[in-house]
Design an enzyme around this catalytic site. Structure first.
Site, mmCIF file in Angstrom:
data_model
loop_
_atom_site.group_PDB
_atom_site.id
_atom_site.type_symbol
_atom_site.label_atom_id
_atom_site.label_comp_id
_atom_site.label_asym_id
_atom_site.label_seq_id
_atom_site.Cartn_x
_atom_site.Cartn_y
_atom_site.Cartn_z
ATOM 1 C CD GLU A 168 0.815 0.242 3.056
ATOM 2 O OE1 GLU A 168 0.823 1.492 3.005
ATOM 3 O OE2 GLU A 168 1.750 -0.413 3.532
ATOM 4 C CD GLU A 311 7.497 1.461 -0.644
ATOM 5 O OE1 GLU A 311 8.255 0.656 -1.255
ATOM 6 O OE2 GLU A 311 7.811 2.639 -0.420
#
Length: 344
Positions: A168, A311
């Site tokens: 994310e 991430e």
């Protein structure tokens, strides 16, 4: 939302027994052996495959950033998406190192971003400020879940992935994630909320007060995970939850990243009980709420490296352990084939 089958315990037991025939003392590979059993139960295969892996990073902005909860301005979300597209972020490097297919999905970034490699699925330009109104409508929350499902199913079809890693990007998303976990766990905000991108102690206290205010004003129903997602969540959190539900429905192992990804995993499990059976926690984040979320899912992380990047980075680092567990099964000799005497 999606039909999730029960784990194949028969295949798991077959792998457990097969491990006892390999040229090593029984149980000497510790959690790698348990990992092999878990992967067999997930995939229904005695010799499960986890390659190639697929990484999907969902990006979206958060209205709560206007409350001063992050060390970075919300513009960084779009800037980091551009960095992903040019190959310069940590998840790009780590995806390349494990041979993963990488997909970046704009599910709600506040700016327009151009890029051939970008999947533009923008529901809206970031969530609303949950101190003023619901972060999104229930329909938007469901749409986020559906986009996550669709993007994962496309990756399963086009890239033939055998393991899913979700990541994310969204300035303010540790605030939304902490709010979600406070509601789902019933634990005090102070035990869940951390520094996120690196705020100091005073800002953490402010962040906690913002979350308390949002929960009081929005009154999300802890027994309705979609209501929680809609009122205090994030679009990228919904996308990740939907992606995990799709992977579980296709019997694909889910390697979960840090705090925000694990919050999405918890929502997925609340939406479709049994989804967590298909999840493996890649690492333990330094965010204080992460250990609590992992415990709620009944899991143990594979790594503890003091990370809090997001991430999908910690999960990507843990992936070689899954690969090692499967390679040992398929490549190691048995006592009989090697002519080695087993214990009495």
């Amino acid at each position: 939302m999606m039909t999730i089958q029960k784990l194949d315990k028969q295949r798991g037991e077959e792998v457990r027994q097969y491990h006892q025939t390999l040229t090593k003392p029984q149980g000497s590979l510790g959690r790698l052996e348990e990992l092999a059993v878990q992967l067999a139960e997930i995939t229904g295969q005695v010799f499960p495959a986890v390659t190639p892996p697929g990484v999907i990073v969902f990006a979206a902005d958060h209205g709560c950033t206007s409350e001063g909860v992050s060390a970075y301005p919300k513009e960084v979300t779009a800037q980091m998406v551009t960095n992903f597209l040019s190959g310069g972020a940590a998840i790009n490097v780590l995806s390349r190192s494990i041979g993963a297919a990488l997909k970046i999905v704009d599910i709600g970034v506040a700016a327009d971003i151009d890029g051939i490699e970008l999947s533009t699925r923008k529901i809206k330009r970031g969530t609303n400020n949950f101190c003023v109104e619901d972060a999104m409508t229930r329909e938007e929350a469901i749409e986020a879940l559906n986009i996550g499902r669709e993007e994962t199913e496309m990756m399963i079809r086009h890239d033939a992935i055998k393991c899913l890693i979700t990541g994310e990007m969204g300035i303010g998303n540790t605030t939304s994630s902490s709010a979600i976990m406070a509601v789902l766990s019933g634990k005090p905000i102070e035990t869940i909320t951390g520094p996120g991108t690196g705020i100091d102690t005073e800002k953490i206290k402010h962040k906690q007060q913002v979350i308390k205010k949002a929960i009081r004003l929005r009154s999300p129903d802890p027994d309705d995970p979609i209501d929680v997602l809609a009122k205090i969540g994030g679009l990228e959190i919904g996308g990740m939850a939907g992606a995990m539900l799709a992977a579980a429905a296709h019997r694909i192992p889910i390697l979960v990243d840090g705090f925000i990804s694990t919050v999405a995993a918890t929502l997925a499990e609340r939406i479709s009980p049994g989804a967590a059976d298909y999840m493996i926690i890649g690492h333990l984040s330094t965010e204080p709420g992460h250990d609590l979320v992992i415990q709620m899912l009944g899991k143990m992380p594979l790594l503890d490296l003091g990370m809090r990047l997001g991430e999908g980075s910690g999960a990507a680092l843990a992936f070689p352990l899954l690969e090692a567990a499967t390679n040992i099964l398929s490549g190691m000799a048995t006592f009989d084939s090697a002519g080695v005497t087993n214990k009495e």
